[in-house]
Design a protein around this motif. Sequence first.
Motif, PDB file in Angstrom:
ATOM      1  N   ARG A 145       0.841  -1.210   0.000  1.00 54.34           N
ATOM      2  CA  ARG A 145       0.000   0.000   0.000  1.00 54.34           C
ATOM      3  C   ARG A 145       0.866   1.245   0.000  1.00 54.34           C
ATOM      4  O   ARG A 145       0.542   2.238  -0.669  1.00 54.34           O
ATOM      5  N   MET A 146       1.964   1.228   0.754  1.00 52.01           N
ATOM      6  CA  MET A 146       2.863   2.383   0.758  1.00 52.01           C
ATOM      7  C   MET A 146       3.477   2.593  -0.621  1.00 52.01           C
ATOM      8  O   MET A 146       3.565   3.722  -1.104  1.00 52.01           O
ATOM      9  N   VAL A 147       3.887   1.508  -1.256  1.00 50.45           N
ATOM     10  CA  VAL A 147       4.489   1.624  -2.586  1.00 50.45           C
ATOM     11  C   VAL A 147       3.466   2.140  -3.599  1.00 50.45           C
ATOM     12  O   VAL A 147       3.781   2.947  -4.471  1.00 50.45           O
ATOM     13  N   GLY A 179       5.183   7.236  12.802  1.00 53.68           N
ATOM     14  CA  GLY A 179       6.371   7.820  12.205  1.00 53.68           C
ATOM     15  C   GLY A 179       6.573   7.371  10.772  1.00 53.68           C
ATOM     16  O   GLY A 179       6.953   8.164   9.898  1.00 53.68           O
ATOM     17  N   LEU A 180       6.303   6.086  10.490  1.00 54.71           N
ATOM     18  CA  LEU A 180       6.428   5.569   9.126  1.00 54.71           C
ATOM     19  C   LEU A 180       5.434   6.243   8.183  1.00 54.71           C
ATOM     20  O   LEU A 180       5.780   6.606   7.049  1.00 54.71           O
ATOM     21  N   ALA A 196      12.766   4.821  12.116  1.00 56.22           N
ATOM     22  CA  ALA A 196      12.860   3.384  11.859  1.00 56.22           C
ATOM     23  C   ALA A 196      13.834   3.103  10.736  1.00 56.22           C
ATOM     24  O   ALA A 196      14.118   3.962   9.893  1.00 56.22           O
ATOM     25  N   GLU A 197      14.367   1.909  10.746  1.00 57.59           N
ATOM     26  CA  GLU A 197      15.094   1.374   9.604  1.00 57.59           C
ATOM     27  C   GLU A 197      14.204   0.329   8.940  1.00 57.59           C
ATOM     28  O   GLU A 197      13.652  -0.537   9.629  1.00 57.59           O
ATOM     29  N   THR A 237      14.890   7.649   2.979  1.00 59.26           N
ATOM     30  CA  THR A 237      15.431   9.009   2.847  1.00 59.26           C
ATOM     31  C   THR A 237      14.629   9.989   3.679  1.00 59.26           C
ATOM     32  O   THR A 237      15.194  10.825   4.410  1.00 59.26           O
ATOM     33  N   HIS A 238      13.317   9.903   3.621  1.00 60.59           N
ATOM     34  CA  HIS A 238      12.472  10.850   4.357  1.00 60.59           C
ATOM     35  C   HIS A 238      12.385  10.506   5.836  1.00 60.59           C
ATOM     36  O   HIS A 238      12.138  11.391   6.661  1.00 60.59           O
ATOM     37  N   ILE A 239      12.592   9.255   6.185  1.00 55.58           N
ATOM     38  CA  ILE A 239      12.740   8.922   7.602  1.00 55.58           C
ATOM     39  C   ILE A 239      13.982   9.621   8.152  1.00 55.58           C
ATOM     40  O   ILE A 239      13.961  10.209   9.236  1.00 55.58           O
ATOM     41  N   GLY A 240      15.073   9.571   7.390  1.00 55.66           N
ATOM     42  CA  GLY A 240      16.309  10.201   7.820  1.00 55.66           C
ATOM     43  C   GLY A 240      16.182  11.702   7.967  1.00 55.66           C
ATOM     44  O   GLY A 240      16.728  12.295   8.903  1.00 55.66           O
TER      45      GLY A 240
END
Length: 386
Positions: free
Chosen positions: A153-155, A306-307, A231-232, A217-220
């Motif tokens: 779903r995210m993709v 967060g994700l 998260a990783e 990238t956007h998590i970072g």
Amino acid sequence: MTQPPVPAIRRLTLTEFRSYRSMRLETGATLVALVGANGAGKTNVLEAISLLNPGRGLRGVTFDELARQGGSGSWAIAAEIEAAHGPVLLGTAWSGQAGGGGGDGGGRQVVIDGASQKGLGALGEHMRLLWLTPAQDRLFAGPGADRRRFLDRMVTAFDPEHGARISLFEKVMRERNLLLEETRPDGAWLASLETQMAEAAVAISAARLVGLEALQTHIGEGRDTSSFPWAEVAVRGEIEALVAAKPAVQVEDEYRRILRDSRSPDRAAGRTLRGPHRSDLEVVHGPKRMAAARCSTGEQKALLIGLVLAQARAVQAGIGAPPVLLLDEVAAHLDRVRRKSLLEALAALGSQSWMTGTDAQLFEAIGEAGAIFHVEDGHVSKAMEN
């Protein structure tokens, strides 16, 4: 003057849908909170919105289950949305005809600006959606299939064609499984099906890798400023590993060989044992260096939020507009500080966010960008001016 967020739902109309005989809700708000007792119909509103995208919505049920109990057996959803190029009228309906409760098509009708569409794919061109539901609270500790669906779903929010590739792969895989049950299956037909599976599998795996790279990238980027843990993320799967290491054409050839050599074990198992349908999403709580599955319920909820926030930022960067967020009971495990931080993060994102909760106090920090509605017995009314 601040420009309105795009895309955003300005008017939503439900007919014979779930608990609603008829409902019309108008809002210009960026943050929309639906408040009411459990069973009042709050999630039904989010589910209706989720059906303004391809697929079967946030609950994933068959279309006949969406019809109001005691009603006509059919249902309809319509919305006026503000899109980048101006207002658009979206509509989807199911007539209740036999055979309509099955897959993602199944007799469901789509109308855009008064014109009937041939399929559901056109819905994804006007609005992208992301959602969180209470059923996902144990996502990291549950079965891998749930995490895989969450990943896909995210993709799909990046790449609307991703869902179609998965549907194609699963359809052809079912045909292959049935063919393998025959005493003497047609070898040429098997080879043809396996070729189609290989092409779809490589496209699916490549899209997952690209999507997760953008997400990381956007998590970072939000790692030091977000109130939610970073998260990783990684996808663990045989085909994804091959795609990451080799050209796509080589991977297609290799997966075709894998399928050919696996015919006997697949026949014995009654299913296809290797492929992208076996992949899993792995998530690590960054600050604690701990697998998400080992974290507490509250920590897992915070990781999920967060994700989704990172994914929304990634989609906005990728297509130039944020997705609409559907957050069911999102504040259930958050303390007051984190609830406030979440509302601030959503407002800063500029994405229209629809949230549900049992108490209006959960959204006390919603601010001037928000609107709170009260939901009770199939009726929605403005509960509070901001």
